[in-house]
Design a protein around this motif. Structure first.
Motif, mmCIF file in Angstrom:
data_model
loop_
_atom_site.group_PDB
_atom_site.id
_atom_site.type_symbol
_atom_site.label_atom_id
_atom_site.label_comp_id
_atom_site.label_asym_id
_atom_site.label_seq_id
_atom_site.Cartn_x
_atom_site.Cartn_y
_atom_site.Cartn_z
ATOM 1 N N ARG A 120 -32.245 20.780 34.971
ATOM 2 C CA ARG A 120 -32.076 20.276 33.610
ATOM 3 C C ARG A 120 -30.804 20.899 33.037
ATOM 4 O O ARG A 120 -30.319 21.916 33.540
ATOM 5 C CB ARG A 120 -33.260 20.650 32.703
ATOM 6 N N HIS A 121 -30.279 20.307 31.973
ATOM 7 C CA HIS A 121 -29.073 20.832 31.344
ATOM 8 C C HIS A 121 -29.125 20.602 29.837
ATOM 9 O O HIS A 121 -29.913 19.792 29.345
ATOM 10 C CB HIS A 121 -27.823 20.177 31.941
ATOM 11 N N VAL A 122 -28.267 21.322 29.152
ATOM 12 C CA VAL A 122 -28.078 21.162 27.708
ATOM 13 C C VAL A 122 -26.608 20.828 27.511
ATOM 14 O O VAL A 122 -25.732 21.563 27.984
ATOM 15 C CB VAL A 122 -28.436 22.453 26.939
ATOM 16 N N LYS A 123 -26.324 19.722 26.845
ATOM 17 C CA LYS A 123 -24.944 19.337 26.564
ATOM 18 C C LYS A 123 -24.466 20.025 25.292
ATOM 19 O O LYS A 123 -25.178 20.073 24.291
ATOM 20 C CB LYS A 123 -24.823 17.819 26.397
ATOM 21 N N LEU A 124 -23.240 20.531 25.358
ATOM 22 C CA LEU A 124 -22.586 21.157 24.219
ATOM 23 C C LEU A 124 -21.352 20.335 23.888
ATOM 24 O O LEU A 124 -20.478 20.164 24.736
ATOM 25 C CB LEU A 124 -22.177 22.593 24.563
ATOM 26 N N ARG A 125 -21.296 19.808 22.675
ATOM 27 C CA ARG A 125 -20.168 18.958 22.271
ATOM 28 C C ARG A 125 -19.320 19.671 21.236
ATOM 29 O O ARG A 125 -19.848 20.391 20.389
ATOM 30 C CB ARG A 125 -20.685 17.644 21.724
ATOM 31 N N PRO A 126 -18.005 19.470 21.294
ATOM 32 C CA PRO A 126 -17.127 20.147 20.337
ATOM 33 C C PRO A 126 -17.490 19.893 18.869
ATOM 34 O O PRO A 126 -17.325 20.773 18.036
ATOM 35 C CB PRO A 126 -15.741 19.578 20.653
ATOM 36 N N ASP A 127 -18.012 18.731 18.575
ATOM 37 C CA ASP A 127 -18.366 18.409 17.188
ATOM 38 C C ASP A 127 -19.852 18.572 16.907
ATOM 39 O O ASP A 127 -20.346 18.179 15.861
ATOM 40 C CB ASP A 127 -17.938 16.987 16.855
ATOM 41 N N GLY A 128 -20.581 19.178 17.837
ATOM 42 C CA GLY A 128 -22.030 19.295 17.702
ATOM 43 C C GLY A 128 -22.468 20.675 17.239
ATOM 44 O O GLY A 128 -21.691 21.627 17.194
ATOM 45 N N VAL A 129 -23.719 20.738 16.906
ATOM 46 C CA VAL A 129 -24.349 21.992 16.509
ATOM 47 C C VAL A 129 -25.193 22.481 17.674
ATOM 48 O O VAL A 129 -25.940 21.704 18.269
ATOM 49 C CB VAL A 129 -25.230 21.784 15.251
ATOM 50 N N VAL A 130 -25.083 23.744 17.996
ATOM 51 C CA VAL A 130 -25.851 24.336 19.084
ATOM 52 C C VAL A 130 -27.023 25.113 18.495
ATOM 53 O O VAL A 130 -26.839 25.930 17.597
ATOM 54 C CB VAL A 130 -24.970 25.291 19.915
ATOM 55 N N ALA A 131 -28.193 24.840 18.975
ATOM 56 C CA ALA A 131 -29.371 25.618 18.586
ATOM 57 C C ALA A 131 -29.322 26.910 19.392
ATOM 58 O O ALA A 131 -29.945 27.036 20.451
ATOM 59 C CB ALA A 131 -30.639 24.822 18.856
ATOM 60 N N GLU A 132 -28.548 27.867 18.887
ATOM 61 C CA GLU A 132 -28.223 29.060 19.659
ATOM 62 C C GLU A 132 -29.448 29.866 20.087
ATOM 63 O O GLU A 132 -29.536 30.299 21.236
ATOM 64 C CB GLU A 132 -27.235 29.926 18.887
ATOM 65 N N ALA A 133 -30.378 30.090 19.184
ATOM 66 C CA ALA A 133 -31.557 30.898 19.544
ATOM 67 C C ALA A 133 -32.370 30.205 20.630
ATOM 68 O O ALA A 133 -32.836 30.854 21.573
ATOM 69 C CB ALA A 133 -32.410 31.165 18.311
ATOM 70 N N ALA A 134 -32.527 28.895 20.523
ATOM 71 C CA ALA A 134 -33.312 28.151 21.514
ATOM 72 C C ALA A 134 -32.605 28.134 22.867
ATOM 73 O O ALA A 134 -33.255 28.283 23.916
ATOM 74 C CB ALA A 134 -33.571 26.731 21.022
ATOM 75 N N LEU A 135 -31.290 27.976 22.860
ATOM 76 C CA LEU A 135 -30.559 27.973 24.126
ATOM 77 C C LEU A 135 -30.553 29.369 24.744
ATOM 78 O O LEU A 135 -30.718 29.514 25.960
ATOM 79 C CB LEU A 135 -29.136 27.449 23.927
ATOM 80 N N ALA A 136 -30.413 30.398 23.930
ATOM 81 C CA ALA A 136 -30.487 31.771 24.443
ATOM 82 C C ALA A 136 -31.848 32.023 25.083
ATOM 83 O O ALA A 136 -31.940 32.658 26.150
ATOM 84 C CB ALA A 136 -30.223 32.769 23.321
ATOM 85 N N ALA A 137 -32.892 31.522 24.469
ATOM 86 C CA ALA A 137 -34.237 31.688 25.031
ATOM 87 C C ALA A 137 -34.350 30.977 26.375
ATOM 88 O O ALA A 137 -35.004 31.487 27.300
ATOM 89 C CB ALA A 137 -35.290 31.167 24.054
#
Length: 132
Positions: A99-116
């Motif tokens: 699985r993957h999580v896409k990170l876009r230059p104009d997007g918001v990253v759910a940092e705590a969730a991705l860190a988890a």
């Protein structure tokens, strides 16, 4: 679990990865770099290599996560992402394991969730190594 993916050649710090980041578009490299640092920081036993052209974090020879930079987005990927709890619904993909999580230059990253997710992927790899 037996028969899981293993990679030969992972090292403590692979200079090819710094060169990889230097070749990426700066906006995409800036999205991926903090997550790569998070993967590296999961434990003293983390090793790394370029696999299929992307920086890949391993626990010994067991890969657990990677970062990639593509045309319009960066990605944080998980080799056993289908086994991870994802209460924030960040993970994409329909493969049997990855699985993957896409990170876009104009997007918001759910940092705590991705860190988890990064931390959970490392812990999952620890369990594979212990079992396997």
């Amino acid at each position: 679990m037996t028969g899981f993916l293993r990679f030969d050649g992972a090292v403590e710090l692979d200079p090819a990865i710094d060169a990889w980041f230097a070749r990426q578009r700066p906006t995409l490299a800036a999205l991926a770099q903090p997550w790569w640092a998070r993967m590296r920081g999961c434990g003293d036993d983390v090793r790394e290599l370029l696999h299929d052209g992307v920086p890949t974090a391993c626990l010994g020879d067991v890969p657990f996560a990677y970062v990639g930079a593509y045309t319009a987005h960066a990605a944080v990927g998980f080799f056993h992402g289908a086994d991870l709890d994802d209460p924030a619904g960040l993970l994409e993909g329909r493969g049997r394991r990855m699985r993957h999580v896409k990170l876009r230059p104009d997007g918001v990253v759910a940092e705590a969730a991705l860190a988890a997710l990064v931390d959970a992927a490392y812990r999952h790899a620890c369990g594979l190594v212990e079992d396997g």
